[in-house]
Motif scaffolding. Structure first.
Motif, PDB file in Angstrom:
ATOM      1  N   ILE A  25       0.655  -1.194  -0.398  1.00  0.00           N
ATOM      2  CA  ILE A  25      -0.297   0.088   0.169  1.00  0.00           C
ATOM      3  C   ILE A  25       1.062   1.468  -0.018  1.00  0.00           C
ATOM      4  O   ILE A  25       0.835   2.333  -0.613  1.00  0.00           O
ATOM      5  CB  ILE A  25      -0.990   0.176   1.382  1.00  0.00           C
ATOM      6  CG1 ILE A  25      -1.675  -0.909   0.960  1.00  0.00           C
ATOM      7  CG2 ILE A  25      -1.564   0.824   1.175  1.00  0.00           C
ATOM      8  CD1 ILE A  25      -2.888  -1.307   2.296  1.00  0.00           C
ATOM      9  N   ALA A  26       1.649   1.442   0.528  1.00  0.00           N
ATOM     10  CA  ALA A  26       2.425   2.345   0.457  1.00  0.00           C
ATOM     11  C   ALA A  26       3.781   2.730  -0.464  1.00  0.00           C
ATOM     12  O   ALA A  26       3.775   3.741  -1.053  1.00  0.00           O
ATOM     13  CB  ALA A  26       3.781   2.238   2.097  1.00  0.00           C
ATOM     14  N   SER A  27       4.106   1.576  -0.783  1.00  0.00           N
ATOM     15  CA  SER A  27       4.795   1.980  -2.169  1.00  0.00           C
ATOM     16  C   SER A  27       3.935   1.894  -3.042  1.00  0.00           C
ATOM     17  O   SER A  27       4.378   3.553  -3.793  1.00  0.00           O
ATOM     18  CB  SER A  27       5.327   0.423  -2.615  1.00  0.00           C
ATOM     19  OG  SER A  27       4.941  -0.273  -3.118  1.00  0.00           O
ATOM     20  N   GLY A  35       5.366   9.943  -8.672  1.00  0.00           N
ATOM     21  CA  GLY A  35       5.928   9.566 -10.170  1.00  0.00           C
ATOM     22  C   GLY A  35       7.325   8.701  -9.458  1.00  0.00           C
ATOM     23  O   GLY A  35       7.905   8.281 -10.284  1.00  0.00           O
ATOM     24  N   LEU A  36       7.602   7.940  -8.216  1.00  0.00           N
ATOM     25  CA  LEU A  36       9.064   6.944  -8.131  1.00  0.00           C
ATOM     26  C   LEU A  36       8.649   6.191  -8.374  1.00  0.00           C
ATOM     27  O   LEU A  36       7.687   5.238  -8.681  1.00  0.00           O
ATOM     28  CB  LEU A  36       8.753   7.190  -6.821  1.00  0.00           C
ATOM     29  CG  LEU A  36       9.123   8.087  -6.132  1.00  0.00           C
ATOM     30  CD1 LEU A  36       9.259   7.803  -3.772  1.00  0.00           C
ATOM     31  CD2 LEU A  36      10.172   9.090  -6.053  1.00  0.00           C
ATOM     32  N   LYS A  37       9.896   5.120  -9.063  1.00  0.00           N
ATOM     33  CA  LYS A  37       9.797   4.191  -9.571  1.00  0.00           C
ATOM     34  C   LYS A  37      10.530   2.702  -8.060  1.00  0.00           C
ATOM     35  O   LYS A  37      11.481   3.568  -8.029  1.00  0.00           O
ATOM     36  CB  LYS A  37      10.768   4.114 -10.634  1.00  0.00           C
ATOM     37  CG  LYS A  37      10.220   5.314 -12.003  1.00  0.00           C
ATOM     38  CD  LYS A  37       9.224   4.807 -12.543  1.00  0.00           C
ATOM     39  CE  LYS A  37       8.409   5.228 -13.695  1.00  0.00           C
ATOM     40  NZ  LYS A  37       7.000   5.462 -13.767  1.00  0.00           N
ATOM     41  N   GLN A  38      10.147   1.776  -8.529  1.00  0.00           N
ATOM     42  CA  GLN A  38      10.527   0.516  -7.633  1.00  0.00           C
ATOM     43  C   GLN A  38      11.588   0.282  -7.976  1.00  0.00           C
ATOM     44  O   GLN A  38      12.129  -0.108  -9.292  1.00  0.00           O
ATOM     45  CB  GLN A  38       9.831  -0.465  -7.363  1.00  0.00           C
ATOM     46  CG  GLN A  38      10.403  -1.533  -6.747  1.00  0.00           C
ATOM     47  CD  GLN A  38       9.588  -2.803  -6.392  1.00  0.00           C
ATOM     48  OE1 GLN A  38       8.241  -2.720  -5.743  1.00  0.00           O
ATOM     49  NE2 GLN A  38      10.146  -4.083  -5.925  1.00  0.00           N
ATOM     50  N   THR A  39      12.928   0.539  -6.935  1.00  0.00           N
ATOM     51  CA  THR A  39      14.644   0.005  -8.217  1.00  0.00           C
ATOM     52  C   THR A  39      14.729  -0.727  -7.015  1.00  0.00           C
ATOM     53  O   THR A  39      16.061  -1.410  -7.657  1.00  0.00           O
ATOM     54  CB  THR A  39      15.756   0.582  -7.955  1.00  0.00           C
ATOM     55  OG1 THR A  39      15.709   1.993  -6.985  1.00  0.00           O
ATOM     56  CG2 THR A  39      15.081   1.831  -9.444  1.00  0.00           C
ATOM     57  N   PHE A  40      14.196  -1.780  -6.132  1.00  0.00           N
ATOM     58  CA  PHE A  40      14.953  -2.353  -5.596  1.00  0.00           C
ATOM     59  C   PHE A  40      14.213  -3.233  -4.446  1.00  0.00           C
ATOM     60  O   PHE A  40      12.918  -2.216  -4.270  1.00  0.00           O
ATOM     61  CB  PHE A  40      16.272  -1.866  -4.536  1.00  0.00           C
ATOM     62  CG  PHE A  40      16.756  -3.141  -3.607  1.00  0.00           C
ATOM     63  CD1 PHE A  40      17.633  -4.128  -3.912  1.00  0.00           C
ATOM     64  CD2 PHE A  40      16.076  -3.413  -2.305  1.00  0.00           C
ATOM     65  CE1 PHE A  40      18.630  -5.093  -3.046  1.00  0.00           C
ATOM     66  CE2 PHE A  40      16.898  -3.834  -0.952  1.00  0.00           C
ATOM     67  CZ  PHE A  40      18.309  -4.895  -1.713  1.00  0.00           C
ATOM     68  N   GLN A  41      13.303  -4.297  -3.911  1.00  0.00           N
ATOM     69  CA  GLN A  41      13.340  -4.854  -3.157  1.00  0.00           C
ATOM     70  C   GLN A  41      13.692  -6.270  -2.618  1.00  0.00           C
ATOM     71  O   GLN A  41      15.100  -6.701  -2.693  1.00  0.00           O
ATOM     72  CB  GLN A  41      11.958  -6.014  -3.185  1.00  0.00           C
ATOM     73  CG  GLN A  41      12.086  -6.741  -3.982  1.00  0.00           C
ATOM     74  CD  GLN A  41      10.393  -6.804  -4.833  1.00  0.00           C
ATOM     75  OE1 GLN A  41       9.373  -5.765  -5.113  1.00  0.00           O
ATOM     76  NE2 GLN A  41      10.153  -8.194  -5.078  1.00  0.00           N
ATOM     77  N   ASN A  42      13.362  -6.578  -0.838  1.00  0.00           N
ATOM     78  CA  ASN A  42      13.774  -7.303  -0.868  1.00  0.00           C
ATOM     79  C   ASN A  42      13.181  -8.202   0.404  1.00  0.00           C
ATOM     80  O   ASN A  42      12.962  -7.450   0.571  1.00  0.00           O
ATOM     81  CB  ASN A  42      15.519  -6.831   0.456  1.00  0.00           C
ATOM     82  CG  ASN A  42      16.886  -7.931   1.107  1.00  0.00           C
ATOM     83  OD1 ASN A  42      17.127  -8.667   0.313  1.00  0.00           O
ATOM     84  ND2 ASN A  42      17.119  -7.800   2.164  1.00  0.00           N
ATOM     85  N   ILE A  50      13.104  -0.067  -2.640  1.00  0.00           N
ATOM     86  CA  ILE A  50      13.814   1.406  -2.458  1.00  0.00           C
ATOM     87  C   ILE A  50      12.796   2.174  -3.959  1.00  0.00           C
ATOM     88  O   ILE A  50      12.659   1.089  -4.679  1.00  0.00           O
ATOM     89  CB  ILE A  50      15.345   1.540  -2.764  1.00  0.00           C
ATOM     90  CG1 ILE A  50      15.911   0.571  -1.534  1.00  0.00           C
ATOM     91  CG2 ILE A  50      15.531   2.875  -3.510  1.00  0.00           C
ATOM     92  CD1 ILE A  50      17.217   0.717  -2.220  1.00  0.00           C
ATOM     93  N   LEU A  51      12.677   3.618  -3.741  1.00  0.00           N
ATOM     94  CA  LEU A  51      11.499   4.195  -4.299  1.00  0.00           C
ATOM     95  C   LEU A  51      12.463   5.261  -4.916  1.00  0.00           C
ATOM     96  O   LEU A  51      13.422   5.787  -3.796  1.00  0.00           O
ATOM     97  CB  LEU A  51      10.745   4.487  -3.868  1.00  0.00           C
ATOM     98  CG  LEU A  51       9.427   3.870  -4.202  1.00  0.00           C
ATOM     99  CD1 LEU A  51       8.137   4.218  -3.062  1.00  0.00           C
ATOM    100  CD2 LEU A  51       9.009   2.561  -4.845  1.00  0.00           C
ATOM    101  N   LEU A  60      11.797   2.853   2.290  1.00  0.00           N
ATOM    102  CA  LEU A  60      10.071   1.643   2.949  1.00  0.00           C
ATOM    103  C   LEU A  60      10.961   0.173   3.779  1.00  0.00           C
ATOM    104  O   LEU A  60      11.089  -0.235   3.255  1.00  0.00           O
ATOM    105  CB  LEU A  60       8.780   1.609   1.603  1.00  0.00           C
ATOM    106  CG  LEU A  60       8.752   3.230   0.894  1.00  0.00           C
ATOM    107  CD1 LEU A  60       7.492   2.010   0.059  1.00  0.00           C
ATOM    108  CD2 LEU A  60       8.597   3.780   1.905  1.00  0.00           C
ATOM    109  N   SER A  61      10.210   0.771   4.808  1.00  0.00           N
ATOM    110  CA  SER A  61      11.220  -0.492   5.785  1.00  0.00           C
ATOM    111  C   SER A  61       9.944  -0.784   6.591  1.00  0.00           C
ATOM    112  O   SER A  61       9.330  -0.663   6.898  1.00  0.00           O
ATOM    113  CB  SER A  61      11.946  -0.438   6.775  1.00  0.00           C
ATOM    114  OG  SER A  61      12.137  -1.298   7.630  1.00  0.00           O
ATOM    115  N   LEU A  62       9.413  -2.962   6.139  1.00  0.00           N
ATOM    116  CA  LEU A  62       8.392  -3.607   6.808  1.00  0.00           C
ATOM    117  C   LEU A  62       8.807  -2.845   7.766  1.00  0.00           C
ATOM    118  O   LEU A  62       9.381  -3.858   9.182  1.00  0.00           O
ATOM    119  CB  LEU A  62       7.885  -4.160   6.249  1.00  0.00           C
ATOM    120  CG  LEU A  62       6.502  -5.180   6.780  1.00  0.00           C
ATOM    121  CD1 LEU A  62       5.373  -4.067   5.995  1.00  0.00           C
ATOM    122  CD2 LEU A  62       7.097  -6.233   5.957  1.00  0.00           C
TER     123      LEU A  62
END
Length: 125
Positions: A25-27, A35-42, A50-51, A60-62
């Protein structure tokens, strides 16, 4: 005054880390508004993302049990603060401080995202 031993140190990138209870939801909200793009997820499920967009980088940190502080956690400059303000309202973000031209040369406002994280948004006048 800088310590003489560290005078050659040059800082690099600094990014705000925003704790969120639902990273999906946050992303989606931050991507839609800014208009941010997702560039990384872990992680599986995703626990960190990372946006990026323009010069901005938002991490963003869960944190399911996150309790937001009552102060601003980040400051973001944008090209059009009025447009950002409208987009934040449309996304359901709470406006903490109304859009206003400040005497220090910024048109700014403060919003709280769905998790209560306060972000100060400004446009150089």
């Amino acid at each position: 005054m800088a310590h003489p031993q560290y005078t050659q140190l040059v800082p690099g990138r600094v990014a705000a880390i925003i704790p969120v209870s639902d990273i999906t939801i946050a992303s989606a909200a931050y991507r839609s508004i800014f208009g941010l793009k997702q560039t990384f997820q872990n992680g599986d499920p995703v626990g960190y993302m990372i946006l990026e967009g323009g010069a901005a980088e938002l991490h963003l940190s869960l944190q399911p049990d996150h309790n937001a502080p009552k102060f601003n956690v980040a400051h973001m400059l944008v090209s059009d603060a009025a447009q950002a303000h409208k987009a934040c309202e449309a996304q359901g973000f709470r406006i903490i401080k109304a859009l206003k031209d400040q005497d220090y040369g910024l048109r700014s406002f403060v919003f709280a995202d769905h998790d209560g994280n306060r972000i100060d948004v400004g446009q150089t006048l």
